[in-house]
Every structure is written in structure tokens, then in C-alpha cells.
Design an enzyme around this catalytic site. Structure first.
Site, PDB file in Angstrom:
ATOM      1  N   LYS A  87      19.495  79.498  12.755  1.00 47.93           N
ATOM      2  CA  LYS A  87      18.595  78.784  12.859  1.00 47.93           C
ATOM      3  C   LYS A  87      18.449  78.048  13.880  1.00 47.93           C
ATOM      4  CE  LYS A  87      20.170  76.603   9.151  1.00 47.93           C
ATOM      5  NZ  LYS A  87      21.510  76.838   8.776  1.00 47.93           N
ATOM      6  N   ARG A  92      17.803  71.363   2.386  1.00 46.28           N
ATOM      7  CA  ARG A  92      19.408  71.462   2.214  1.00 46.28           C
ATOM      8  C   ARG A  92      19.530  71.631   0.268  1.00 46.28           C
ATOM      9  NH1 ARG A  92      21.278  71.303   7.920  1.00 46.28           N
ATOM     10  NH2 ARG A  92      22.956  72.479   7.848  1.00 46.28           N
ATOM     11  N   ARG A 104      31.341  77.377  19.661  1.00 49.32           N
ATOM     12  CA  ARG A 104      30.447  76.747  20.244  1.00 49.32           C
ATOM     13  C   ARG A 104      29.766  75.635  20.879  1.00 49.32           C
ATOM     14  NH1 ARG A 104      25.916  75.384  16.097  1.00 49.32           N
ATOM     15  NH2 ARG A 104      27.576  74.200  14.735  1.00 49.32           N
ATOM     16  N   ARG A 126      31.288  69.949  19.064  1.00 48.63           N
ATOM     17  CA  ARG A 126      30.819  69.291  17.728  1.00 48.63           C
ATOM     18  C   ARG A 126      32.047  68.999  16.910  1.00 48.63           C
ATOM     19  NH1 ARG A 126      25.396  71.501  15.612  1.00 48.63           N
ATOM     20  NH2 ARG A 126      26.781  70.444  13.259  1.00 48.63           N
ATOM     21  N   ARG A 159      31.855  73.112   5.501  1.00 49.72           N
ATOM     22  CA  ARG A 159      30.236  73.572   5.030  1.00 49.72           C
ATOM     23  C   ARG A 159      30.177  74.827   4.951  1.00 49.72           C
ATOM     24  NH1 ARG A 159      30.121  73.403  11.638  1.00 49.72           N
ATOM     25  NH2 ARG A 159      27.666  74.058  11.097  1.00 49.72           N
TER      26      ARG A 159
HETATM   27  P1  ADP Z   1      24.499  73.948  10.933  1.00 55.99           P
HETATM   28  O1  ADP Z   1      23.076  74.181  10.418  1.00 55.99           O
HETATM   29  O2  ADP Z   1      25.323  73.984  11.920  1.00 55.99           O
HETATM   30  O3  ADP Z   1      25.663  73.525   9.514  1.00 55.99           O
HETATM   31  P2  ADP Z   1      23.511  70.874  11.595  1.00 55.99           P
HETATM   32  O4  ADP Z   1      23.083  70.132  12.498  1.00 55.99           O
HETATM   33  O5  ADP Z   1      21.831  71.839  10.707  1.00 55.99           O
HETATM   34  O6  ADP Z   1      24.206  72.300  11.363  1.00 55.99           O
HETATM   35  O7  ADP Z   1      23.767  69.511  10.225  1.00 55.99           O
HETATM   36  C1  ADP Z   1      25.103  68.652  10.887  1.00 55.99           C
HETATM   37  C2  ADP Z   1      25.242  68.260   9.718  1.00 55.99           C
HETATM   38  O8  ADP Z   1      23.932  67.242   9.404  1.00 55.99           O
HETATM   39  C3  ADP Z   1      25.433  68.778   8.362  1.00 55.99           C
HETATM   40  O9  ADP Z   1      26.770  69.267   8.176  1.00 55.99           O
HETATM   41  C4  ADP Z   1      25.375  66.996   7.489  1.00 55.99           C
HETATM   42  O10 ADP Z   1      26.031  66.567   7.501  1.00 55.99           O
HETATM   43  C5  ADP Z   1      24.043  66.454   7.955  1.00 55.99           C
HETATM   44  N1  ADP Z   1      22.064  67.388   7.507  1.00 55.99           N
HETATM   45  C6  ADP Z   1      21.677  68.071   8.097  1.00 55.99           C
HETATM   46  N2  ADP Z   1      20.188  68.698   7.484  1.00 55.99           N
HETATM   47  C7  ADP Z   1      20.600  67.702   6.317  1.00 55.99           C
HETATM   48  C8  ADP Z   1      19.845  67.689   4.618  1.00 55.99           C
HETATM   49  N3  ADP Z   1      18.691  68.635   5.390  1.00 55.99           N
HETATM   50  N4  ADP Z   1      20.565  67.278   3.978  1.00 55.99           N
HETATM   51  C9  ADP Z   1      21.696  66.038   4.598  1.00 55.99           C
HETATM   52  N5  ADP Z   1      22.387  66.198   5.552  1.00 55.99           N
HETATM   53  C10 ADP Z   1      22.079  67.081   6.639  1.00 55.99           C
END
Ligand code: ADP
Ligand code: ZN
Length: 223
Positions: free
Chosen positions: A18, A91, A130, A163, A174
């Protein structure tokens, strides 16, 4: 904020690509790029009150509470240029409903929702290989897109980091959270969703995504 501004949402499991695709698309269309993951990581780094709170959720692979996320999104949408790309938001269903209220209030619309799909096997492989540059934030993959020098950023010459939430046990959480909280959004957005197979190369995936924009005015204007 400009009236009637249009937005595109990227949905999909963690590791489906994404972020990569959303960034490419934002550059291509000259839209604002809003990644909630990037925003939160920046706050964590700066050790703000929000960052310290978010960190406790993120390192466990859990979601940051909806009210906090909605506040962040509302604030960031204020600076939207001609359009905006959302990466990692919404999300959860409450986030999607809250977003609808914000959009209505500000005369913004979601045009399309790209759903990047990927197999669980591929996801685990991608996330565990990654690495990111702690300075410029460029994302590498040790298998498919490695840096020139062993685990060092090509641009900054500093050591790449993994990360904290890309450790295998956190990846598992996750994926569970994604299935339970985020997958219901596929139904919520069913009228706007375009499904894209995410296992192909980033270039092929991007070409595929672009092919769905061909009919749109803003695409025609640029090409
Ligand atoms: P990925 O899509 O690779 O899991 P992101 O970089 O989008 O990772 O997000 C990393 C973390 O940030 C998530 O696991 C969550 O803890 C938090 N996060 C990001 N976006 C949201 C959201 N819309 N709602 C709640 N937590 C979020
Ligand atoms: Zn760098």
C-alpha cells in the site's frame, strides 16, 4: 482546503505494498499523501505526547484508538492540495464512518478504493525482510530491493533499521488485527473497490492501478 477535492483510499493487509503504491500515485497525480503509519512514526520519533501513547500500541501490532486517528486525519486533510491519497486509514468501521462525517463537513469525496491483495506467505516474507533508513525513511527490501552496500542507505550511508513491528510475532498480531478490524471495510466500500493483485512487482502493480484511472478527467489532463 479546496472544495470538492477528491480522494483515493488504499486498503489491504500490512505488507501488500500500500505505502509504495500510494506514494507513487500521490506523486503521479500531484495529490497530498497522507500515511497514518508515517505520521505516527514521526510522532514516536519526536517523543510527543501523541507519539508516546501511539508507541505502546504500535510496538505490539495493535491499533491506535479511533478517536485519536480521526483527529489526526481531520487535521491533515486541511492541507489537501488538488486531491489526497489515504494510506493506512481507515482501518476500522468507526474510522470509516468518522471519515464520512469529516468528508461531508468539508465537501470532500472518496472517488476510488484500491484494495491491494496479497497472500499471507508473501506478506510475512516481505515484512520480515523490510528495512528502512532512519534518516530519509526510504524503504528497502533485502530480497527484492536491497541497498547497494550491505544494509546501508544508498542516499545517507547510515545503517538501515528493522521496524519494531516487523518482528515475526508482531507481524502475526498485525495480521490478526487486519482480519478482525479492517477486512469488514471491504464490504463497507464495496461500490468503490477495485481489487488489485499485490504479489506482482511494484512496477507492474502500479501500471495495473493506473489502467483504472484512464477514464478519469484528472488523468486525462495530465496525459
Ligand atoms: P502496515 O500497513 O505495514 O501495517 P503502517 O505503517 O500503516 O503499517 O502502520 C503501523 C502501525 O501504526 C499500525 O500497526 C498501527 O499500530 C498504527 N496505525 C497506523 N494507521 C492506523 C489507523 N488508521 N488506526 C489505528 N492505528 C493505526
Ligand atoms: Zn536514507
Amino acid at each position: 482546503m479546496v472544495e470538492g477535492v477528491k480522494g483515493i483510499i488504499f486498503l489491504g493487509p500490512p505488507g501488500a505494498g500500500k505505502g509504495t503504491q500510494a506514494k507513487k500515485m500521490a506523486n503521479f497525480l500531484n495529490y497530498s499523501f497522507i500515511s497514518t503509519g508515517d505520521i505516527l512514526r514521526e510522532e514516536v520519533l519526536k517523543q510527543t505526547e501523541l507519539g508516546n501513547l501511539a508507541k505502546s500500541y504500535m510496538e505490539k501490532g495493535k491499533l491506535v484508538p479511533d478517536e485519536i486517528m480521526l483527529r489526526i486525519i481531520e487535521k491533515n486533510l486541511q492541507d489537501s492540495k488538488t486531491g489526497f491519497i489515504l494510506d493506512g486509514f481507515p482501518r476500522t468501521l468507526p474510522q470509516a464512518k468518522g471519515l464520512d462525517d469529516i468528508l461531508k463537513k468539508n465537501n470532500l469525496v472518496i472517488e476510488k478504493v484500491f484494495y491491494l491483495n496479497s497472500s499471507e506467505k508473501e506478506i510475512v516474507k516481505r515484512l520480515s525482510s523490510r528495512r528502512v533508513c532512519p534518516e530519509c525513511k526510504k524503504v528497502y527490501n533485502l530480497i527484492t530491493d536491497p541497498p547497494e552496500k550491505d544494509e546501508e542507505c544508498d542516499l545517507c550511508n547510515v545503517k538501515l533499521i528493522k521496524r519494531a513491528d516487523d518482528e515475526e510475532d508482531v507481524i502475526k498480531t498485525r495480521l490478526e488485527v487486519y482480519k478482525k478490524d479492517t477486512e469488514p471495510l471491504l464490504k463497507y466500500y464495496r461500490e468503490k473497490i477495485i481489487e488489485i493483485e499485490g504479489d506482482a512487482s511494484p512496477e507492474d502493480v502500479f501500471e495495473k492501478i493506473k489502467s483504472f484511472l484512464k477514464e478519469d478527467d484528472y488523468y486525462k489532463k495530465k496525459n
